[in-house]
Design a protein around this motif. Structure first.
Motif, short mmCIF file in Angstrom:
data_model
loop_
_atom_site.label_atom_id
_atom_site.label_comp_id
_atom_site.label_asym_id
_atom_site.label_seq_id
_atom_site.Cartn_x
_atom_site.Cartn_y
_atom_site.Cartn_z
N LEU A 261 -5.44 -13.08 -3.45
CA LEU A 261 -3.77 -12.79 -3.53
C LEU A 261 -3.73 -11.34 -3.29
O LEU A 261 -2.88 -10.80 -2.49
CB LEU A 261 -3.48 -13.28 -4.48
N ALA A 262 -4.67 -10.58 -4.11
CA ALA A 262 -4.51 -9.09 -3.82
C ALA A 262 -4.86 -8.57 -2.59
O ALA A 262 -4.02 -7.78 -2.09
CB ALA A 262 -5.49 -8.42 -4.97
N ARG A 263 -5.62 -9.27 -1.92
CA ARG A 263 -5.98 -8.99 -0.62
C ARG A 263 -4.76 -9.16 0.49
O ARG A 263 -4.15 -8.40 1.26
CB ARG A 263 -7.13 -9.55 0.10
N ARG A 264 -4.09 -10.34 0.16
CA ARG A 264 -2.84 -10.55 1.08
C ARG A 264 -1.75 -9.47 0.83
O ARG A 264 -1.04 -9.46 1.81
CB ARG A 264 -2.45 -11.94 0.59
N LEU A 265 -1.57 -9.09 -0.59
CA LEU A 265 -0.49 -8.20 -0.77
C LEU A 265 -0.81 -6.93 -0.31
O LEU A 265 -0.02 -5.97 0.28
CB LEU A 265 -0.40 -8.26 -2.23
N ALA A 266 -2.37 -6.44 -0.43
CA ALA A 266 -2.69 -5.15 0.01
C ALA A 266 -2.52 -4.98 1.41
O ALA A 266 -2.19 -3.87 1.95
CB ALA A 266 -3.93 -4.95 -0.33
N ALA A 267 -2.69 -6.16 2.26
CA ALA A 267 -2.46 -5.95 3.54
C ALA A 267 -1.18 -5.58 4.16
O ALA A 267 -0.84 -5.23 5.56
CB ALA A 267 -2.73 -7.30 4.13
N LEU A 268 -0.18 -5.80 3.09
CA LEU A 268 1.45 -5.49 3.71
C LEU A 268 1.57 -3.96 3.64
O LEU A 268 2.50 -3.54 4.18
CB LEU A 268 2.32 -6.15 2.81
N GLY A 269 0.61 -3.27 2.91
CA GLY A 269 0.85 -1.86 2.66
C GLY A 269 -0.08 -0.90 3.03
O GLY A 269 -1.27 -1.35 3.35
N ASP A 270 0.07 0.54 2.96
CA ASP A 270 -0.94 1.38 3.23
C ASP A 270 -1.49 2.16 1.86
O ASP A 270 -2.23 2.75 1.74
CB ASP A 270 -0.48 2.61 4.29
N PHE A 271 -0.46 2.17 1.07
CA PHE A 271 -0.65 2.61 -0.46
C PHE A 271 -0.07 1.76 -1.54
O PHE A 271 0.71 1.13 -1.37
CB PHE A 271 0.14 4.09 -0.63
N TYR A 272 -0.81 1.78 -2.66
CA TYR A 272 -0.27 1.21 -3.91
C TYR A 272 0.40 2.33 -5.08
O TYR A 272 -0.54 3.05 -5.35
CB TYR A 272 -1.34 0.56 -4.32
N VAL A 273 1.26 1.87 -5.50
CA VAL A 273 1.85 2.80 -6.79
C VAL A 273 1.97 1.79 -7.89
O VAL A 273 2.81 0.88 -7.59
CB VAL A 273 3.13 3.69 -6.22
N ALA B 119 -4.60 4.48 -4.88
CA ALA B 119 -3.83 3.68 -5.87
C ALA B 119 -3.27 4.89 -6.73
O ALA B 119 -4.03 5.87 -7.24
CB ALA B 119 -4.36 2.65 -6.75
N PHE B 120 -2.02 4.87 -7.27
CA PHE B 120 -1.32 5.96 -7.97
C PHE B 120 -0.42 5.48 -8.83
O PHE B 120 0.10 4.37 -8.99
CB PHE B 120 -0.58 6.74 -7.11
N ALA B 121 -0.28 6.32 -9.91
CA ALA B 121 0.59 6.20 -10.87
C ALA B 121 2.06 6.62 -10.49
O ALA B 121 2.40 7.60 -9.97
CB ALA B 121 0.52 6.74 -12.44
N GLY B 122 3.33 5.86 -10.80
CA GLY B 122 4.49 6.24 -10.56
C GLY B 122 5.15 7.18 -11.51
O GLY B 122 4.31 7.30 -12.27
N ARG B 123 6.09 7.61 -11.46
CA ARG B 123 6.90 8.55 -12.46
C ARG B 123 7.02 8.07 -13.80
O ARG B 123 6.67 8.68 -14.60
CB ARG B 123 7.99 9.16 -11.65
#
Ligand code: ADP
Ligand code: MG
Length: 394
Positions: free
Chosen positions: A124-136, A159-163
């Motif tokens: 599932l994580a791969r499926r979601l990750a395939a939709l984007g270039d970055f993760y926040v 992967a990054f933390a949001g504000r």
């Protein structure tokens, strides 16, 4: 290891898709968002990414669906978010075959519609990750759960933390990580049993531990004090003794109430009196700290530089048994305003008590994260945060 933030992301994100894990688990009544606090918390990150030109895909869980449940669709949240952002917000049922995101800001359907979410399923994580270039990840409140949209996915994309996440981590670090000392912790609430790990962690880290609320009754009973019909946990007298011993060994001063407010009934405005803890009658129940104990806590508070607070000191939903919680809340707010105290509080009922006192805005930081806040107070590593620490990228 540092958690990377939006500052570590490229300044220009035009043509890039950023998956942002938010906590859109807001209360909805009759199709309308009833409390927008969590949506407001998401705005700084969304606006910043928008300003950099990114297309944004928002990931969130909503409620506790067993599979696909139309009543727990995230669709109704889109309108409320659009109003706050002042722009159109799209919706994507990513579970449907061939779903492809449109440009702009898009909310993705409830991640928990797929059972893989709560199993932290790599597929599932791969499926979601395939939709984007970055993760926040901007959902501290969901970071105590290792789920596909909070943990597994963070290993598949930069992967990054949001504000909001960043602000929460900073405040918590200032409170228990590298705090200004001395530190005082106030722990209240109904039961010892739900907060054993919190107490065990705190005694090793703080100079003063104030115990209030129903859990103080268990500590008093453990000392052989008669507490009448007060809420307490007879099965946890030994737990209370162990925590008291650990505190003594660690040089942490344990503060228990020595005067209390007692009544015959557990209801608002029940006839009540102030009593020494040694004079509680067999038919009485302890519902709040007494004024002398409140003053004593205030005196200790004035000598401290950092406060961490979870759990009301009394049955605060039932006035006047909110008096101790309100008085301490106002004292902490005043010391914070003077610049002598860093004050951090969290917990659903604690936040409600601070709001009732009208001082939530005057605390250094108020966490609305619930379970994640408590796990942090237990000294645990949160999987959703750990996954954001700097690492060699795939
Ligand atoms: P939080 O939600 O902030 O983590 P808790 O849920 O642990 O806090 O505790 C809040 C509850 O503890 C409240 O419902 C309050 O009525 C209860 N409580 C506090 N003191 C007493 C008391 N003396 N007797 C019974 N219940 C109490
Ligand atoms: Mg609670």
């Amino acid at each position: 290891m540092r958690v990377r933030t939006l500052d570590d992301m490229p300044a220009h994100l035009a043509g890039k898709r950023v998956l942002v894990r938010c906590d859109l688990n807001v209360p909805v009544a009759e199709g309308e968002v009833a409390d927008r606090t969590r949506l407001e918390a998401a705005l700084p990150t969304l606006r910043e990414l928008e300003a950099r030109g990114a297309d944004i895909l928002i990931l969130s869980h909503f409620g506790r669906p067993k599979g696909r449940d139309p009543a727990l669709s995230l669709r109704p949240v889109g309108a409320a978010l659009a109003a706050l952002l002042g722009r159109e917000v799209g919706f994507l049922d990513w579970l449907a075959d061939g779903a492809t995101p449109a440009p702009g800001v898009t909310i993705l359907e409830n991640t928990r519609f797929d059972p893989g979410e709560e199993q932290n399923d790599p597929g599932l994580a791969r499926r979601l990750a395939a939709l984007g270039d970055f993760y926040v990840n901007d959902a501290f409140s969901a970071a105590h759960r290792a789920h596909a949209s909070t943990e597994a996915i963070a290993h598949l994309l930069p992967a990054f933390a949001g504000r909001s996440m960043e602000a929460e981590l900073r405040a918590l670090e200032a409170a228990l990580g590298q705090p200004e000392r001395p530190v005082i912790a106030i722990v209240g609430g109904a039961k010892v049993s739900t907060k054993i790990d919190v107490l065990a962690n705190l005694v090793a880290r703080v100079a003063h531990l104030v115990i209030g609320g129903g859990m103080a009754n268990t500590f008093l009973a453990a000392r052989g004090i008669a507490i009448g019909r007060s809420l307490h946990e007879p099965d946890h007298l030994e737990t209370a003794r162990t925590i008291a011993e650990r505190a003594a060994r660690a040089g942490c001063t344990l503060h228990l109430p020595f005067d209390v407010v007692v009544a015959q009934d557990f209801r608002a405005n029940a006839p009540h009196r102030v009593a020494s803890v040694h004079e509680v009658a067999p038919d009485e129940i302890i519902l709040d700290l007494g004024p002398a104990s409140v003053e004593a806590v205030g005196d200790v508070l004035k000598t401290c530089r950092t406060l961490v607070w979870n759990g009301p000191l009394g049955a605060f939903e039932l006035p006047p048994f909110d008096a101790a919680s309100l008085a301490i809340a106002r004292m902490a707010a005043a010391l914070t305003a003077e610049g002598s105290l860093v004050s951090v509080a969290g917990g659903g009922d604690t936040v409600a008590a601070l709001n009732r006192a009208g001082v939530a805005g005057q605390f250094s930081f108020v966490s609305t994260a619930g379970g994640a806040f408590l796990e942090w107070m237990e000294g645990r590593a949160l999987p959703g945060v750990e996954a954001l620490r700097e690492k060699v990228l795939p």
